[in-house]
Design a protein around this motif. Structure first.
Motif, mmCIF file in Angstrom:
data_model
loop_
_atom_site.group_PDB
_atom_site.id
_atom_site.type_symbol
_atom_site.label_atom_id
_atom_site.label_comp_id
_atom_site.label_asym_id
_atom_site.label_seq_id
_atom_site.Cartn_x
_atom_site.Cartn_y
_atom_site.Cartn_z
ATOM 1 N N ALA A 153 26.175 -13.589 1.030
ATOM 2 C CA ALA A 153 27.570 -13.787 0.602
ATOM 3 C C ALA A 153 28.393 -14.289 1.798
ATOM 4 C CB ALA A 153 28.159 -12.494 0.055
ATOM 5 N N ARG A 154 28.176 -13.684 2.970
ATOM 6 C CA ARG A 154 28.920 -14.137 4.167
ATOM 7 C C ARG A 154 28.562 -15.572 4.509
ATOM 8 N NH1 ARG A 154 31.491 -9.805 6.686
ATOM 9 N NH2 ARG A 154 30.839 -7.890 5.645
ATOM 10 N N ARG A 155 27.265 -15.898 4.343
ATOM 11 C CA ARG A 155 26.864 -17.294 4.622
ATOM 12 C C ARG A 155 27.571 -18.256 3.663
ATOM 13 N NH1 ARG A 155 20.635 -18.742 5.359
ATOM 14 N NH2 ARG A 155 21.508 -20.728 4.748
ATOM 15 N N MET A 156 27.682 -17.808 2.407
ATOM 16 C CA MET A 156 28.363 -18.668 1.427
ATOM 17 C C MET A 156 29.835 -18.868 1.789
ATOM 18 S SD MET A 156 26.688 -17.460 -2.179
ATOM 19 C CE MET A 156 28.013 -17.977 -3.206
ATOM 20 N N VAL A 157 30.475 -17.776 2.228
ATOM 21 C CA VAL A 157 31.892 -17.871 2.620
ATOM 22 C C VAL A 157 32.033 -18.886 3.766
ATOM 23 C CG1 VAL A 157 33.828 -16.628 3.679
ATOM 24 C CG2 VAL A 157 32.538 -15.580 1.807
ATOM 25 N N LEU A 158 31.123 -18.759 4.772
ATOM 26 C CA LEU A 158 31.195 -19.693 5.917
ATOM 27 C C LEU A 158 30.974 -21.128 5.447
ATOM 28 C CD1 LEU A 158 29.267 -17.664 8.660
ATOM 29 C CD2 LEU A 158 31.721 -18.154 8.544
ATOM 30 N N LEU A 205 20.057 -9.216 -5.499
ATOM 31 C CA LEU A 205 19.461 -8.807 -4.215
ATOM 32 C C LEU A 205 19.949 -7.427 -3.785
ATOM 33 C CD1 LEU A 205 20.020 -12.161 -2.298
ATOM 34 C CD2 LEU A 205 17.799 -11.198 -2.935
ATOM 35 N N PRO A 206 19.178 -6.726 -2.950
ATOM 36 C CA PRO A 206 19.675 -5.460 -2.388
ATOM 37 C C PRO A 206 20.913 -5.718 -1.517
ATOM 38 C CG PRO A 206 17.367 -5.833 -1.814
ATOM 39 C CD PRO A 206 17.831 -7.070 -2.492
ATOM 40 N N GLU A 207 21.719 -4.685 -1.312
ATOM 41 C CA GLU A 207 23.026 -4.844 -0.679
ATOM 42 C C GLU A 207 22.983 -5.576 0.671
ATOM 43 O OE1 GLU A 207 25.308 -1.290 -0.237
ATOM 44 O OE2 GLU A 207 26.873 -2.372 0.839
ATOM 45 N N GLU A 208 21.997 -5.219 1.507
ATOM 46 C CA GLU A 208 21.922 -5.810 2.851
ATOM 47 C C GLU A 208 21.796 -7.340 2.772
ATOM 48 O OE1 GLU A 208 18.351 -4.512 4.679
ATOM 49 O OE2 GLU A 208 18.748 -5.531 6.579
ATOM 50 N N TYR A 209 20.954 -7.797 1.838
ATOM 51 C CA TYR A 209 20.727 -9.244 1.683
ATOM 52 C C TYR A 209 21.926 -9.910 1.018
ATOM 53 C CZ TYR A 209 15.877 -8.481 2.908
ATOM 54 O OH TYR A 209 14.744 -8.173 3.578
ATOM 55 N N ARG A 210 22.446 -9.192 0.026
ATOM 56 C CA ARG A 210 23.585 -9.726 -0.727
ATOM 57 C C ARG A 210 24.745 -9.980 0.247
ATOM 58 N NH1 ARG A 210 24.370 -5.468 -4.638
ATOM 59 N NH2 ARG A 210 26.019 -4.653 -3.326
ATOM 60 N N ASP A 211 24.972 -8.997 1.112
ATOM 61 C CA ASP A 211 26.054 -9.082 2.076
ATOM 62 C C ASP A 211 25.849 -10.278 3.016
ATOM 63 O OD1 ASP A 211 28.282 -7.136 3.282
ATOM 64 O OD2 ASP A 211 27.236 -8.155 4.919
ATOM 65 N N LEU A 262 23.638 -13.484 -6.728
ATOM 66 C CA LEU A 262 23.458 -12.726 -5.473
ATOM 67 C C LEU A 262 23.281 -11.234 -5.747
ATOM 68 C CD1 LEU A 262 25.884 -13.954 -2.681
ATOM 69 C CD2 LEU A 262 23.422 -14.261 -2.848
ATOM 70 N N ALA A 263 23.925 -10.780 -6.832
ATOM 71 C CA ALA A 263 23.859 -9.346 -7.153
ATOM 72 C C ALA A 263 22.437 -8.895 -7.483
ATOM 73 C CB ALA A 263 24.810 -9.036 -8.306
#
Ligand SMILES: O=C(O)CCC(=O)C(=O)O
Length: 276
Positions: A259-264, A250-256, A247-248
């Motif tokens: 990453a949130r989708r993965m957490v969900l 990707l630029p921060e906006e996409y990474r964020d 994920l790293a």
């Protein structure tokens, strides 16, 4: 509810059958009282242990303060003959010391060669073997280790979890054990089994008997301390690390966002009963 204090049930004279059929399947901590542990409960005084336990060297934790912290490592490892360790751990002030006259001692016994051998009090302290009986509430092949624990009054062991199931047999002395449910893991900044910390309210001698709840092949074969996660859990953690590194890219906006989708996704899948 996170943070609620729930007393651990105290049960008298539990039999092997009751333990195996009614209690163990609940996978919750219990205090078992009135179990026959053999003569150790009356014999293991400071005088007896320092006379009869042997003079073999033991590696110990020594701390200037009562709260040992594994993160800041506010303790040192030293070696003492077993009889001396028992005497020093039982006294509040020391004439001979490593750091300070009121330093605290903690013994967690190890195998002969800690890289190859597991701790088994019956092997490393054969002179004391006949004094203690372990509750035989698990199959012989599930046995993993038996660990001698000797601590100075007031000593607090850092919060940790154990990978194996275990009986903490407090032979003498008084301890306060604070356990955290695995459901409270998010509030402990880690995810794990039953986290706990242990405070020795007075000098005391205990023995942990650890056994394998899962089939043998689920555990790391090189683990003599019994503190490595089951191999499937370690593999999953490595894969998660790789996913995060990916994920790293990707630029921060996409990474964020991803990453949130993965957490969900993890919350949705991993915490539900329909784990795939
Ligand atoms: O009794 C102690 O000193 C520590 C015991 C412990 O951490 C355990 O039972 O897992």
């Amino acid at each position: 509810m996170a943070g609620a204090r729930i007393p651990v049930p105290r049960l008298q004279g539990v039999t092997e059958a009751q333990f195996l059929h009614d209690l163990y399947p609940q996978r919750k901590p219990l205090v078992l009282e009135g179990i026959d542990l053999g003569p150790c409960t009356s014999k293991w005084t400071v005088e007896y242990l320092s006379r009869a336990g042997g003079k073999q060297d033991v590696k110990i934790h020594v701390a200037a303060v009562a709260q040992m912290d594994f993160i800041s490592k506010n303790f040192v490892y030293r070696t003492l003959p077993f009889d001396k360790l028992v005497q020093r751990a039982a006294e509040e002030k020391h004439k001979e010391f490593f750091i300070s006259e009121d330093e605290k001692y903690y013994l967690r016994s190890l195998g002969e060669d800690p890289r190859k051998d597991v701790a088994d009090i019956r092997k490393q302290f054969p002179l004391l073997e006949g004094d203690i009986k372990f509750p035989n509430f698990f199959q012989k092949e599930q046995f993993f280790s038996s660990v001698f624990r000797i601590s100075s009054p007031g000593l607090q062991l850092w919060t940790h979890y154990d990978v194996m199931d275990n009986f903490l047999i407090q032979v003498t002395g008084k301890k306060r054990v604070v356990l955290f449910s695995p459901r409270d893991a998010p509030y402990l900044y880690l995810s794990a089994l039953w986290f706990h910390n242990v405070i020795s309210e007075e000098f005391g001698v205990g023995v942990n008997v650890f056994w394998k709840h899962l089939p043998s092949e689920c555990y790391d074969k090189t683990d003599t301390y019994g503190n490595k996660d089951p191999t499937a859990a370690s593999r999953a953690a490595q894969i998660l690390d790789r996913a995060l590194k990916t994920l790293a890219e990707l630029p921060e906006e996409y990474r964020d966002f991803y990453a949130r989708r993965m957490v969900l996704h993890i919350q949705d899948k991993a915490y539900s009963k329909n784990f795939e």
